[in-house]
Design a protein around this motif. Sequence first.
Motif, PDB file in Angstrom:
ATOM      1  N   TYR A  80       0.870  -1.182   0.000  1.00  0.00           N
ATOM      2  CA  TYR A  80       0.000   0.000   0.000  1.00  0.00           C
ATOM      3  C   TYR A  80       0.906   1.231   0.000  1.00  0.00           C
ATOM      4  O   TYR A  80       1.769   1.373   0.864  1.00  0.00           O
ATOM      5  CB  TYR A  80      -0.888  -0.033   1.246  1.00  0.00           C
ATOM      6  CG  TYR A  80      -2.003   0.991   1.289  1.00  0.00           C
ATOM      7  CD1 TYR A  80      -2.958   1.075   0.274  1.00  0.00           C
ATOM      8  CD2 TYR A  80      -2.138   1.853   2.376  1.00  0.00           C
ATOM      9  CE1 TYR A  80      -4.000   1.994   0.344  1.00  0.00           C
ATOM     10  CE2 TYR A  80      -3.177   2.776   2.456  1.00  0.00           C
ATOM     11  CZ  TYR A  80      -4.106   2.837   1.440  1.00  0.00           C
ATOM     12  OH  TYR A  80      -5.138   3.745   1.509  1.00  0.00           O
ATOM     13  N   VAL A 114      -1.785   5.167  -4.170  1.00  0.00           N
ATOM     14  CA  VAL A 114      -2.703   6.301  -4.125  1.00  0.00           C
ATOM     15  C   VAL A 114      -1.907   7.594  -4.289  1.00  0.00           C
ATOM     16  O   VAL A 114      -0.971   7.851  -3.530  1.00  0.00           O
ATOM     17  CB  VAL A 114      -3.477   6.347  -2.792  1.00  0.00           C
ATOM     18  CG1 VAL A 114      -4.408   7.550  -2.747  1.00  0.00           C
ATOM     19  CG2 VAL A 114      -4.254   5.056  -2.569  1.00  0.00           C
ATOM     20  N   THR A 115      -2.263   8.373  -5.289  1.00  0.00           N
ATOM     21  CA  THR A 115      -1.658   9.698  -5.434  1.00  0.00           C
ATOM     22  C   THR A 115      -2.464  10.665  -4.584  1.00  0.00           C
ATOM     23  O   THR A 115      -3.637  10.908  -4.846  1.00  0.00           O
ATOM     24  CB  THR A 115      -1.674  10.154  -6.901  1.00  0.00           C
ATOM     25  OG1 THR A 115      -0.967   9.189  -7.675  1.00  0.00           O
ATOM     26  CG2 THR A 115      -1.007  11.502  -7.055  1.00  0.00           C
ATOM     27  N   SER A 116      -1.844  11.171  -3.528  1.00  0.00           N
ATOM     28  CA  SER A 116      -2.552  12.108  -2.654  1.00  0.00           C
ATOM     29  C   SER A 116      -2.289  13.531  -3.130  1.00  0.00           C
ATOM     30  O   SER A 116      -1.389  13.781  -3.932  1.00  0.00           O
ATOM     31  CB  SER A 116      -2.121  11.910  -1.201  1.00  0.00           C
ATOM     32  OG  SER A 116      -0.734  12.029  -1.065  1.00  0.00           O
ATOM     33  N   GLU A 150       1.452  15.002   3.331  1.00  0.00           N
ATOM     34  CA  GLU A 150       0.976  14.830   4.699  1.00  0.00           C
ATOM     35  C   GLU A 150      -0.298  13.984   4.738  1.00  0.00           C
ATOM     36  O   GLU A 150      -0.520  13.187   5.649  1.00  0.00           O
ATOM     37  CB  GLU A 150       0.714  16.212   5.295  1.00  0.00           C
ATOM     38  CG  GLU A 150       0.405  16.229   6.765  1.00  0.00           C
ATOM     39  CD  GLU A 150       0.150  17.646   7.259  1.00  0.00           C
ATOM     40  OE1 GLU A 150      -0.290  18.506   6.456  1.00  0.00           O
ATOM     41  OE2 GLU A 150       0.400  17.900   8.447  1.00  0.00           O
ATOM     42  N   GLU A 151      -1.100  14.185   3.701  1.00  0.00           N
ATOM     43  CA  GLU A 151      -2.337  13.407   3.564  1.00  0.00           C
ATOM     44  C   GLU A 151      -1.991  11.921   3.356  1.00  0.00           C
ATOM     45  O   GLU A 151      -2.655  11.033   3.914  1.00  0.00           O
ATOM     46  CB  GLU A 151      -3.079  13.979   2.354  1.00  0.00           C
ATOM     47  CG  GLU A 151      -4.404  13.416   2.058  1.00  0.00           C
ATOM     48  CD  GLU A 151      -4.778  13.734   0.604  1.00  0.00           C
ATOM     49  OE1 GLU A 151      -4.505  14.850   0.110  1.00  0.00           O
ATOM     50  OE2 GLU A 151      -5.338  12.839  -0.045  1.00  0.00           O
ATOM     51  N   GLY A 182      -1.228  10.374   6.631  1.00  0.00           N
ATOM     52  CA  GLY A 182      -2.461  10.060   7.369  1.00  0.00           C
ATOM     53  C   GLY A 182      -3.075   8.758   6.882  1.00  0.00           C
ATOM     54  O   GLY A 182      -3.439   7.880   7.670  1.00  0.00           O
ATOM     55  N   MET A 183      -3.178   8.613   5.559  1.00  0.00           N
ATOM     56  CA  MET A 183      -3.744   7.393   4.970  1.00  0.00           C
ATOM     57  C   MET A 183      -2.971   6.144   5.361  1.00  0.00           C
ATOM     58  O   MET A 183      -3.538   5.128   5.733  1.00  0.00           O
ATOM     59  CB  MET A 183      -3.660   7.474   3.444  1.00  0.00           C
ATOM     60  CG  MET A 183      -4.715   8.274   2.779  1.00  0.00           C
ATOM     61  SD  MET A 183      -4.241   8.373   1.045  1.00  0.00           S
ATOM     62  CE  MET A 183      -3.569   6.750   0.779  1.00  0.00           C
ATOM     63  N   GLY A 208      -3.563   5.174   8.903  1.00  0.00           N
ATOM     64  CA  GLY A 208      -4.832   4.470   9.066  1.00  0.00           C
ATOM     65  C   GLY A 208      -4.712   3.022   8.628  1.00  0.00           C
ATOM     66  O   GLY A 208      -5.196   2.103   9.303  1.00  0.00           O
ATOM     67  N   ALA A 209      -4.048   2.801   7.507  1.00  0.00           N
ATOM     68  CA  ALA A 209      -3.888   1.434   7.010  1.00  0.00           C
ATOM     69  C   ALA A 209      -3.088   0.586   7.994  1.00  0.00           C
ATOM     70  O   ALA A 209      -3.410  -0.581   8.228  1.00  0.00           O
ATOM     71  CB  ALA A 209      -3.203   1.452   5.643  1.00  0.00           C
ATOM     72  N   TYR A 210      -2.073   1.170   8.600  1.00  0.00           N
ATOM     73  CA  TYR A 210      -1.296   0.428   9.600  1.00  0.00           C
ATOM     74  C   TYR A 210      -2.168   0.033  10.795  1.00  0.00           C
ATOM     75  O   TYR A 210      -2.083  -1.098  11.290  1.00  0.00           O
ATOM     76  CB  TYR A 210      -0.092   1.252  10.087  1.00  0.00           C
ATOM     77  CG  TYR A 210       0.585   0.604  11.274  1.00  0.00           C
ATOM     78  CD1 TYR A 210       1.422  -0.496  11.105  1.00  0.00           C
ATOM     79  CD2 TYR A 210       0.337   1.049  12.570  1.00  0.00           C
ATOM     80  CE1 TYR A 210       2.007  -1.124  12.197  1.00  0.00           C
ATOM     81  CE2 TYR A 210       0.920   0.427  13.669  1.00  0.00           C
ATOM     82  CZ  TYR A 210       1.751  -0.656  13.474  1.00  0.00           C
ATOM     83  OH  TYR A 210       2.309  -1.281  14.556  1.00  0.00           O
ATOM     84  N   LEU A 211      -3.003   0.952  11.242  1.00  0.00           N
ATOM     85  CA  LEU A 211      -3.897   0.642  12.364  1.00  0.00           C
ATOM     86  C   LEU A 211      -4.806  -0.528  12.016  1.00  0.00           C
ATOM     87  O   LEU A 211      -5.252  -1.265  12.880  1.00  0.00           O
ATOM     88  CB  LEU A 211      -4.752   1.870  12.719  1.00  0.00           C
ATOM     89  CG  LEU A 211      -4.000   3.099  13.217  1.00  0.00           C
ATOM     90  CD1 LEU A 211      -4.937   4.292  13.318  1.00  0.00           C
ATOM     91  CD2 LEU A 211      -3.333   2.830  14.559  1.00  0.00           C
ATOM     92  N   ALA A 212      -5.077  -0.684  10.722  1.00  0.00           N
ATOM     93  CA  ALA A 212      -5.943  -1.769  10.243  1.00  0.00           C
ATOM     94  C   ALA A 212      -5.123  -2.968   9.781  1.00  0.00           C
ATOM     95  O   ALA A 212      -5.660  -3.874   9.145  1.00  0.00           O
ATOM     96  CB  ALA A 212      -6.832  -1.248   9.117  1.00  0.00           C
ATOM     97  N   LYS A 267      -2.136  -3.112   7.819  1.00  0.00           N
ATOM     98  CA  LYS A 267      -1.426  -3.107   6.543  1.00  0.00           C
ATOM     99  C   LYS A 267      -0.203  -2.207   6.590  1.00  0.00           C
ATOM    100  O   LYS A 267      -0.287  -1.069   7.055  1.00  0.00           O
ATOM    101  CB  LYS A 267      -2.370  -2.575   5.446  1.00  0.00           C
ATOM    102  CG  LYS A 267      -2.645  -3.582   4.359  1.00  0.00           C
ATOM    103  CD  LYS A 267      -3.473  -2.942   3.255  1.00  0.00           C
ATOM    104  CE  LYS A 267      -3.877  -3.998   2.243  1.00  0.00           C
ATOM    105  NZ  LYS A 267      -4.750  -3.484   1.221  1.00  0.00           N
ATOM    106  N   THR A 324       2.406  16.083  10.854  1.00  0.00           N
ATOM    107  CA  THR A 324       1.784  14.770  10.990  1.00  0.00           C
ATOM    108  C   THR A 324       2.809  13.711  11.379  1.00  0.00           C
ATOM    109  O   THR A 324       2.532  12.823  12.191  1.00  0.00           O
ATOM    110  CB  THR A 324       1.065  14.390   9.681  1.00  0.00           C
ATOM    111  OG1 THR A 324      -0.047  15.277   9.525  1.00  0.00           O
ATOM    112  CG2 THR A 324       0.554  12.968   9.708  1.00  0.00           C
TER     113      THR A 324
END
Lengths: 172, 188
Positions: free
Chosen positions: A21, A46-48, A52-53, A56-57, A60-64, A66, A83
């Motif tokens: 990811y 994913v192109t953010s 910084e965005e 963040g993404m 979140g993926a690590y918390l889930a 990945k 961040t």
Amino acid sequence: MTTEGWHLAIADALRRNDIRYFATVPDFIISQVLHHLWEDETCHVVTSSREEEGLGMLSGAYLAGKRGALLMQNSGLGNCVNTLASLNIALQIPVVMVISHRGDVGEYNAAQVPMGQAAERILEACDVRYVTPHTVEEFEAEADGLIKLAYTRNLPVAFLLPNDLTGGRYSK
Amino acid sequence: MNRNAATKLLAEKLTNEVVVTNLGQATLEMQQVRDRDLNFYTFGSMGQCSSIALGIAQARPDVRVVSLDGDGSLLMNLGLLTTIANQAPPNLSVVVWDNEVHQTTGGQPTATGLRTSLAAIAVGAGFEHVLQPQNEEELSAAFNRILNEDGPFFVEVKVDPGPAAGEMGRDLMWYKLRFMRALAALHR
């Protein structure tokens, strides 16, 4: 000592460490790594709109469950600092950053130079462990170990890629 | 609308959804209304609440994710709306408690109290499902949609300014680990 295939070496190191990811704000140099990931169906890139965005993404993926990596230019490191500190470091959320280093030897764009010169000190100010591989051999010697360290301690780490590895970007 | 009542309305409908809350009021309100293992509270990194929610939603497409963002924070990271709209995870909803002020820092006005509409920006970013509930009945219907239908949804909820009541729990690491374990334990 070789630099040929540096971009595939990076893509392979990320993939063999179970990173699938990716977030990016691309530049000329880092796109050479991205090409390998874009054409790999097992990778999600994913192109953010801003680096910084992406941080963040990926957090979140690590918390889930990945793993993730952020591919960007060192100018994007500047966009990430708050961040990086208040999310990844404060909450111990690991992420692998792969950073092309503009604004150092060989640079043609004066606007790139101040952030380029500040890049290492920004990482140091945030206590982010990083390596600066100058050849593919140097990269291979440190890549798995640095990524492992990120997930041992649950903290961000960075590959800061100098021009002599990547060929940089020179004005025509 | 009142943010506390609006948060309660959502909280009583929740089952196995992840809720990510924005630093300040959204975090405190959710802690007070319904602290639960599947809440991920943010305490800093202003602007990143819905980015984190996007990452969770993409890593766990089997779980519904609701981001409770704020107008001041979302204004700091508007580009994210374009990323969400184009990635289009069907299991993600962004709910904005829009009180038109930076509440946590003392109630200074934000752009949404002037000429700016976050709902209109979401439409421009490419969201197909943009909801603007005007009362509690419409809000309840909006929550039923985001908890049952494919998104991504953007829900602009105009709420009264004012601080949430109560004391904020600030044990960041404990909340993080509790959340990670609860989400990992949710069967795919």
